[in-house]
Every structure is written in C-alpha cells, then in structure tokens.
Enzyme design. Structure first.
Site, PDB file in Angstrom:
ATOM      1  N   GLU A 226       0.832  -1.208   0.000  1.00  0.00           N
ATOM      2  CA  GLU A 226       0.000   0.000   0.000  1.00  0.00           C
ATOM      3  C   GLU A 226       0.863   1.253   0.000  1.00  0.00           C
ATOM      4  OE1 GLU A 226      -2.926  -0.333  -0.827  1.00  0.00           O
ATOM      5  OE2 GLU A 226      -3.059  -2.485  -0.441  1.00  0.00           O
TER       6      GLU A 226
ATOM      7  N   ILE B 195     -14.748  -7.568  -8.193  1.00  0.00           N
ATOM      8  CA  ILE B 195     -15.295  -7.442  -9.545  1.00  0.00           C
ATOM      9  C   ILE B 195     -16.753  -6.991  -9.569  1.00  0.00           C
ATOM     10  CG2 ILE B 195     -13.647  -9.128 -10.439  1.00  0.00           C
ATOM     11  CD1 ILE B 195     -16.028 -11.040 -10.832  1.00  0.00           C
TER      12      ILE B 195
ATOM     13  N   ALA C 152     -18.061  -4.907  -7.057  1.00  0.00           N
ATOM     14  CA  ALA C 152     -18.236  -3.626  -6.377  1.00  0.00           C
ATOM     15  C   ALA C 152     -16.959  -2.796  -6.323  1.00  0.00           C
ATOM     16  CB  ALA C 152     -18.748  -3.858  -4.965  1.00  0.00           C
ATOM     17  N   GLY C 153     -15.854  -3.341  -6.808  1.00  0.00           N
ATOM     18  CA  GLY C 153     -14.600  -2.636  -6.556  1.00  0.00           C
ATOM     19  C   GLY C 153     -13.900  -2.084  -7.773  1.00  0.00           C
ATOM     20  N   GLY C 154     -14.537  -2.118  -8.924  1.00  0.00           N
ATOM     21  CA  GLY C 154     -13.891  -1.526 -10.092  1.00  0.00           C
ATOM     22  C   GLY C 154     -12.939  -2.461 -10.825  1.00  0.00           C
TER      23      GLY C 154
HETATM   24 ZN   LIG Z   1      -2.602  -2.758  -4.769  1.00  0.00          ZN
END
Ligand SMILES: [Zn+2]
Length: 693
Positions: free
Chosen positions: A481, A613, A615-617
């Site tokens: 991250e 896939i 709900a997350g784009g």
């Molecule tokens: Zn990442």
C-alpha cells in the site's frame, strides 16, 4: 480558516478534511447543494466552452473539485467508519454522484470541444501529458455514452444508476454476512493450536460482544469471527478439524442466502454490464474494460495467463501431493484426503517443518513501529525522501490513525499521508487499499498543492499493552500500500488530471505497489527492521534465509488461485449471459476444474463475496494483479542487475522515482516502463522470482 468558520467538514476542498467536525446529518443537504451548483455552472461552461486546455479541461477540473472532495470523504468514511446513519446518507446522495459524473461525461458540447481541440493549432502547443489526458477524456466520454441519443441515452443513465446501487448493496451484504457469523468457544480443547495472538484477539472479541466481563486469552471464552486476520489465523492453526470445517464453510457461503443473498445481484450486474456494452457498440463488457487498460487485447491476456499456467499448474499438483503425503505421515492416516479447510493448516505445519519457523515466531520481530522505521528507511535510501511523524497536525476518523509528512532530503515538504493500520471489523471493511484526498497540483496563485494519501490496512491490532505485532504477510501488505502511496505522493506532474495515479491505465497501477514488496525480502532492509519489540534483538541470519526461501513456498498453489480468479472474471464479462443455462456459479465450477488442483466444495459461493469485480472496479480487470506482477518483477531485476549496493540503489532508485513514480499518467505505461528499464517488460523475471522458470 479558523475553527469557528469551519462548520462543515465536506466544504473545505484543497485542505485536509476536518474529520472531527464531520456530521453525518449534513451529508445529504451539503452534497445536494454542491451537486446543484455543479450542474448550473457546468451548463455555463458548456455554453461558453472553447477548444482550449483551459476552457475544455482545466475549468472543469476546478468546477468538479468541491463536489468530488465531499464525495471522497463520504465514500471513504463508509469504508472505514461504517454506520447505519452513514449508509442511509450515502444511499441518498449516490444518485447525485452518478447524475453529475454522467452529465459531464455525456456532454455533447464538451465532447465536441475536445474533438475540435485535437484538430486545432492549440493541440501542437500542448505537451504530451496534456494530449494524453484529452485523449482519455474523449475515450471516457464515448464510454459514458456521449454518442447515444434519446431513449438509448436514457436507458444508459438508468443502468449506471442501478449499477451504482447494486454495487453498494453488494458490499454491504458482504460486510453484514461477515459480521453475522461468529463461533463462541469456551472449552480450551476447542482452541488448541491457536497461537497467543489469535487467542488474544478471539478473547477480545468475546469480551467486546459481552460473552465475558473481561478478555482472558488463556481461559476464554473466545469468539471466532470471519474477520480476515481471525479467520486465517483459525484456519492455519486450530487443531480441531471439525471446527475449521465449520468456520471455513461459513466463510465460503457468505452473502449467498436469505436477505443478504448476492446471487440475484450478480446476475443483474452482469446483465446490465452486457447491455451497457452493447449500447456502446462493443461486443461485450470485457472489451469496454480493456478500452481503458494497458493490455492490448483480451487474447493477449488469456495468452499471458496460459503461459503462467503452463508452469504453475503442474507445480501446484506436485505441491498438493507433497502436502497430502506430509499430512498422512504426520497423522498416521494413510487414507487421509485433504479438504479445503485442511490446506492452510497443513500448509502451516509443513512450513514449520521445512522452514523451521511459524508466523508466530516472526510476529515479535515485526512490531508496527519498527516496520515503519524499516519502510521509511527504504524510502530514504532508494528514493531520497525523509518521512516524519506529524500526528499533532490532524485528527482522523479513529484515534489509532497515524499521520506523516514526506520531505526531500533538504527538508522541503513534498506530501503527507495517514495510515489506518488496524483491523476494525465493527465498522471498517476488510482488505487493504490506498486512496487520496488531495492531488499534487499547481494552483492559480502559483503555489503548489501537495498530495495527501490515505493508506488503509487491516492488520492485527495491538493487544493489551503490546504494539501491533505483524505477520510477515501483513508487513508485505503495508509495503504494498505504501508503494501505491509513493506513486501518488512522489509524482512530479503539476496538473491534477495526470498527477499521481490519475490517468494511469488500471492494469499498470499495481506495478509501483507490487514492486515495493521486494524490499521485504531484501537482506539489509529486512535485518534492519526485524528487531524484537521487547529486547531489540535483530532477527537471526538463519530466520532471514528461511523467510527468503518462504517466498517460493507453495507459491504455485497461490498462483493458480490468481489465474482462476483472473480467468473467471474475464469469462464472466466476455460473452457470458446469465439466465441461459449456465449460472455464474456453474462457470466458476467449470473453471475451478481447469485451474485448481482440487475442486471447491459444492456449497462454495465464492462469487457472492467477490467484491473486487462486483463492487470494486476490477470488473474484467482482476488479471491486472498478475499483469502488473510481471512488470514489478522485471523492474526489481533492474535493481538486482545494477548490483543492489548502496551506490547503485541510489542511482537506480533515482531513475525509478523520475519514471515509474514521477511521470503519473502523462505517458503510456509501456513508455514509462521503457524509460526505467530501457526495454519492454518480459515475463521471465516473474517466473524466476517464483521459482517457476
Ligand atoms: Zn494494490
């Protein structure tokens, strides 16, 4: 602005939001007001638009800022501080988000101005980055249905609205279904094998739920939940096979029945996406998705997946047989057939035996404060930036959130970020992700707005007075991250449309993050940060060697899962039609047979919690992880080839910072990669890294 004048946290664009002043009862009205104003002013711009960068692009970015800022805060809080009130407020403003963003993307006037701009003399004066932004805007307008008229256009808008509602419902169902299950255990026999961290967490959950007046890791009671660290810990360590099975079964059927059933939502989402693709003149939704990706074609992706599968599948079979043999020997049961709830458990036992350590042995060496020192050390050594704590400069949504400033070696501020590290199952969604609230941007008055990133993890929280003691996987996630964060924060682009991660193709975005994970295995870096949280003693050379070896431990089994998810996602969006015989779950079963060594249990409803896939784009984009892994492994080999000594790390790091981290969305990812590496990416470094070459 002083405290007295700031009364609404949603109305301070350009500044770090005042989360302490956020009021959920202001959401609906504020966003309604901002959306109304946006629509009125958008109409003015449309009327007077001319084919110039300032008029057709920059003025719109400025116009959008207050609204997208307010939306960003609400969307973010929904993920990290979910509450029934916030959900209601979010649902009430969601249609406005869809309406406003579509209104702009579907504006004929703006679209024409962009096309004219491309044909005008102005175009010649623009730099490559701005041209690329304009081309993306033209493409995005086309994908948003700018070419549609009358009823088709209306239909397109209805679909967008419905899809947005469906995806919110999908995630909420997963969250609720995850929370709905827990297993209260009172007999120490039932938690046999659980390491102290997991026991402590389970006892803390039990106390929080009122099962006991205080938490006692040794005497219980213990509450086992489906919250990821707890779930994984239980599957890896609990000796009671029947209880592992119970927890596993609860996990794989999440959101697949009753009020929380996501199956009808999945059908509807796929149906609407296919309809949308056909309205836009595409054969299927996968092609719509690829229009904004780096991958040249869906065939190129299937080809890459196949070539990885060729090396990974046989290796995964061997790994499974080997694991089963091991479990048979250990249990003395020659007929033992491993079930899905056994794999993690025996995988851990095999790891302990072959690598001679457990995740638990490592945790004391990876306390969050020391890991942060190590991570920031990498940033300094490789990229030449300093990171300093700045907790007193802002308040966030939870007291555990930390705040940091990023500076050049000479002290010039570059960026800042906050870190929300711990798992908080009661109101924070699972997984880890990076987001941002302010992009780097040259303001009208000539000053530079510095980027601000938000890093979210879900790692093991501190228990009692011990700091968060991280598993090695959690350390890797944090580095990952942070890699995303670096790309947002170290961009050298001065216009928001292409600074940081803006205007970068989706399937290239995981390059910067996956690349960072390599440093967790780099000897000096690891030895520098892996110090016992109480004694300060450095982890042994022997353990380092074992961690390093662990990278390839049962890796093929992991890779085939990635291949399975990637192909499943693509195929669902590539000509698949729900309601025509085969259900999405049938397709999952079929592909499970192709990729996985052992089929999933019949009750498995993985798709119902596949938020990426639905709900997350990541629709028709899940392959991006493997795609970007190829880029990341190759980029890392660039450092290895240069020697990994202090001098070469600095030089290669500076080039990496200038190109991959610096260029934002101003150039095609393939060009950016070539600027760093001197050639196009190759898959061999990844296969070598995984021991699959
Ligand atoms: Zn990442």
């Amino acid at each position: 602005m002083t405290d007295q004048t700031v009364v609404n946290a949603l109305k301070t664009p350009g500044q770090l939001p005042r989360f302490d002043l956020f009021r959920v009862d202001q959401v609906t009205e504020t966003i309604g007001e901002l959306a109304d104003r946006y629509l009125v002013e958008l109409e003015q711009i449309e009327k007077n638009v001319s084919p110039t960068w300032e008029s057709a692009v920059a003025s719109l970015t400025d116009l959008e800022e207050p609204l997208s800022y307010a939306f960003a805060i609400v969307g973010h809080l929904l993920a990290v501080q979910n509450s029934p009130e916030l959900r209601t407020a979010h649902e009430s403003v969601l249609p406005r988000l869809v309406e406003t963003s579509l209104r702009r993307a579907q504006s004929n006037g703006l679209y024409k101005a962009l096309l004219q701009l491309k044909e005008s003399d102005e175009w010649q004066k623009l730099d490559g980055g701005r041209r690329r932004v304009i081309e993306s805007m033209i493409r995005d307008s086309e994908l948003a249905g700018v070419g549609l008229e009358g009823p088709q256009r209306e239909r397109f808008q209805e679909i967008e609205k419905e899809l947005a509602e469906l995806s919110t419902k999908f995630v909420n169902n997963v969250l609720d279904a995850t929370k709905a299950f827990s297993l209260v255990l009172t007999d120490p026999d039932e938690i046999e094998g659980l390491p102290s961290t997991a026991r402590g967490m389970a006892a803390q959950y039990a106390a929080a739920a009122g099962d006991a007046t205080e938490s006692d890791p040794d005497k219980g009671p213990w509450r086992i939940t489906l919250d990821l660290p707890m779930y994984l810990g239980f599957l890896m360590h609990a000796k009671r096979r029947d209880l592992r099975e119970k927890v596993f079964r609860a996990h794989v059927v999440r959101a697949s029945s009753g009020d929380l059933n996501n199956e009808p939502l999945i059908d509807r989402i796929l149906e609407l996406r296919a309809e949308q693709a056909s309205l836009l003149g595409y054969e299927n939704y996968a092609d719509v998705s690829l229009a904004t990706k780096m991958a040249p074609s869906i065939e190129a992706i299937y080809e890459q997946l196949d070539s990885i599968r060729e090396s990974a599948r046989p290796k995964a079979s061997e790994e499974f047989e080997y694991l089963q043999e091991f479990a048979r020997r250990e249990t003395g049961d020659a007929g033992l057939e491993l079930q899905p709830w056994d794999n993690a458990f025996w995988g851990e036992r095999l790891r302990e035996k072959e690598l001679g350590y457990t995740d638990e042995d490592l945790r004391p060496y990876f306390s969050l404060p020391r890991v942060l020192d190590g991570l920031f050390g990498v940033a300094e050594k490789v990229l030449g930036v300093r990171i300093e704590a700045a907790d007193d400069q802002a308040t966030f949504w939870d007291p555990a959130v930390r705040f940091f400033q990023v500076k050049e070696a000479d002290g010039t501020p570059i960026a800042s970020f906050c870190l929300d590290a711990y798992s908080r199952p009661e109101n924070k969604r699972g997984g880890a992700w990076m987001n941002w609230i302010l992009p780097r941007k040259l303001l009208a008055d000539g000053t530079l707005q510095l980027p601000v990133a938000w890093l979210m993890c879900n790692q093991t929280p501190p228990v009692g007075d011990k700091p968060s003691l991280m598993s090695f996987g959690e350390v890797r996630t944090l580095f990952h991250e942070f890699g995303h964060g670096l790309q947002h924060m170290l961009t050298q682009v001065d216009f928001a449309e292409a600074s940081g991660l803006s205007n970068i193709e989706w399937d290239a975005v995981e390059l910067a993050s996956t690349f960072m994970e390599n440093w967790c295995y780099h000897r000096e870096t690891l030895l520098g940060m892996a110090k016992h949280f109480e004694t300060g003693e450095t982890i042994s050379e022997d353990l380092y060697q074992k961690i390093s070896k662990s990278r390839q431990f049962r890796i093929a089994s992991l890779i085939i899962n990635q291949l399975f998810y990637s192909e499943l996602d693509l195929r669902l969006h590539d000509g698949f039609t729900p309601g025509q015989g085969q259900t999405p779950n049938d397709l999952k079963v079929e592909l499970g047979k192709k990729h996985l060594v052992r089929p999933q249990i019949p009750e498995d409803r993985l798709l119902c919690s596949f938020s990426h896939i639905f709900a997350g784009g990541y629709a028709a984009g899940y392959y991006s992880y493997l795609w970007a892994s190829v880029l990341a492994a190759d980029a890392w080999e660039g450092f290895v080839e240069a020697g990994l000594d202090e001098k070469s790390i600095g030089e290669t790091g500076a080039r990496y910072r200038r190109t991959v981290l610096g260029l934002g969305g101003t150039e095609h990812p393939i060009e950016v990669f070539k600027k760093f590496r001197g050639r196009e990416p190759e898959p061999e470094p990844l296969l070598r890294q995984l021991g699959l070459a």
